[in-house]
Enzyme design. Structure first.
Site, short mmCIF file in Angstrom:
data_model
loop_
_atom_site.label_atom_id
_atom_site.label_comp_id
_atom_site.label_asym_id
_atom_site.label_seq_id
_atom_site.Cartn_x
_atom_site.Cartn_y
_atom_site.Cartn_z
N GLU A 95 -27.48 -15.59 -0.68
CA GLU A 95 -27.94 -14.10 -1.36
C GLU A 95 -26.91 -13.29 -0.96
O GLU A 95 -26.17 -12.73 -1.64
CB GLU A 95 -29.28 -13.63 -1.01
CG GLU A 95 -29.84 -12.45 -0.95
CD GLU A 95 -30.94 -11.97 -0.34
OE1 GLU A 95 -31.52 -12.59 0.65
OE2 GLU A 95 -31.69 -11.02 -1.08
N ASP A 155 -39.34 -11.48 -6.08
CA ASP A 155 -38.74 -11.18 -4.72
C ASP A 155 -39.74 -10.49 -3.84
O ASP A 155 -40.71 -10.81 -3.30
CB ASP A 155 -37.37 -10.82 -4.71
CG ASP A 155 -36.79 -11.56 -3.19
OD1 ASP A 155 -37.52 -11.98 -2.29
OD2 ASP A 155 -35.71 -11.15 -3.02
N1 HPA Z 1 -34.03 -12.00 1.39
C1 HPA Z 1 -34.29 -12.67 2.61
N2 HPA Z 1 -35.38 -12.32 3.41
C2 HPA Z 1 -36.49 -11.80 2.72
C3 HPA Z 1 -36.21 -11.06 1.39
C4 HPA Z 1 -35.08 -11.15 0.78
O1 HPA Z 1 -34.77 -10.89 -0.44
N3 HPA Z 1 -37.48 -10.61 1.19
C5 HPA Z 1 -38.35 -10.62 2.03
N4 HPA Z 1 -37.65 -11.14 2.90
ZN ZN Z 2 -36.90 -13.54 -0.91
#
Ligand code: HPA
Ligand code: ZN
Length: 354
Positions: free
Chosen positions: A216, A294
């Site tokens: 990410e 998400d």
């Molecule tokens: N990324 C990492 N951790 C998280 C996220 C995310 O998008 N949403 C909630 N915890």
């Molecule tokens: Zn996430």
């Protein structure tokens, strides 16, 4: 390819008008990347604060909403964890879960794999029983109540030591918590998957399915670690795989699911704008991608909003949208029977066959 259940072939025909009309309804999808704590809408935050006698550091809804301007993952996580203070009782967790399922049903979600962050509640003095039982009590009847089959994923905070995660996993197993899988979330950079090798070994031994956030904000090498060291079956996000052509080839060959969250990536500045999102390139590369929300209360939309905004920017073909829906169903941890049922529902939409 006979239909979308295969989910891999390239589109060769354009849809006719009647079929486009059918497609105006949301497609039946599986939501595979959803943090239940990220579904807390501002109105519910204020309602729960009032019920629990908690003083919020915002004068009202508008002041809270003004905070929804994020510069990166950490700036979001700070607010996400702070707002969890309103979750105190089983009833609070149940109300939050019910609100998500009600909205998800409208978005076309027919199966949801829901992450929760037990450590974020334990650290506030909320017991495992309170958070798990509150969410699980609603999931137990989600199919009858909302038409959505569900399962629960215990997500572990990667910025905490592995010892903490191991303790919490042991606690979940000891209470026979209804969890189907483990995940790994929170601040990615500097907390590589390799830090959690023992956690994933223990989860595998306990018969749990395995997924992890990787790629990410963190580099493509974290995706490789999640596959090779943790042995995950699925990658949450994974968009940075596009920086490593060998990794893309590997992910395509092994059909590894990537649970992509376009609006999240824009809001957390993993990409500059939706038009810069790699989703079309990922589809074109033959990657097994799905569309997910998400933390929909924070990132401006649920699964249907993600599809709508993608469709507006990229003019995705109906075939592409159906393929994304089919990918989500194939990539779920649902039973083979449930997957077949959902694929039948999807194919019954008479989306254009090539
Ligand atoms: N990324 C990492 N951790 C998280 C996220 C995310 O998008 N949403 C909630 N915890
Ligand atoms: Zn996430």
């Amino acid at each position: 390819m006979e239909n979308f259940a295969g989910g891999t072939a390239e589109p060769e025909t354009e849809p006719d008008a009647a079929r486009v009309e059918v497609l105006a309804l949301p497609l039946p999808v599986a939501e595979l990347h959803l943090h239940i704590e990220g579904t807390l809408q501002p109105e519910l935050i204020f309602a729960l604060a009032e019920r629990n006698g908690i003083k919020l550091p915002y004068a009202g809804l508008d002041e809270l909403r003004e905070r929804y301007e994020f510069t990166d993952l950490q700036s979001f996580l700070d607010l996400y964890y702070a707002n969890m203070a309103v979750l105190q009782t089983e009833q609070d967790f149940a109300d939050m879960t019910r609100a998500y399922l009600e909205r998800a049903a409208v978005a076309g979600v027919r199966h949801a794999e829901i992450m929760m962050d037990p450590q974020a509640h334990l650290s506030r003095g909320i017991s495992l029983e309170t958070c798990v039982n509150g969410v699980a009590s609603v999931l137990a009847t989600s199919h009858e109540d909302f038409g959505i089959s569900t399962l629960l994923i215990a997500a572990f905070l990667r910025d905490l030591p592995e010892e903490s995660a191991l303790e919490v996993l042991d606690g979940l197993l000891a209470m026979d918590a209804p969890i189907a899988a483990v995940g790994l979330d929170s601040a990615e950079v500097g907390n590589p998957p390799s830090k959690f090798e023992r956690l994933y070994d223990r989860a595998r031994e306990a018969g749990l399915r395995l997924t992890a956030h990787a790629g990410e904000e963190g580099p493509a090498s974290y995706i490789v670690e999640a596959l090779d060291i943790l042995g995950v079956e699925r990658i949450d996000h994974g968009i940075r795989c596009m920086e490593d052509p060998d990794l893309v080839e590997r992910l395509v060959d092994a059909r590894i699911p990537l649970t992509v969250c376009p609006l999240s990536n824009v809001r957390l500045r993993a990409v500059d704008t939706l038009a810069d999102h790699p989703l079309p390139a990922m589809l074109a590369a033959g990657l097994n991608v799905s569309v997910n929300s998400d933390d929909p209360a924070y990132f401006g939309g649920y699964v249907d909003d993600n599809f709508a905004q993608l469709g507006a920017v990229f003019e995705l073909s109906d075939f592409d949208k159906a393929r994304l829906a089919a990918n989500s169903i194939h990539s779920s941890f649902a039973s083979e029977e449930r997957k077949a049922e959902l694929l039948d529902e999807l194919n019954g939409r008479e989306v254009p066959h090539p």
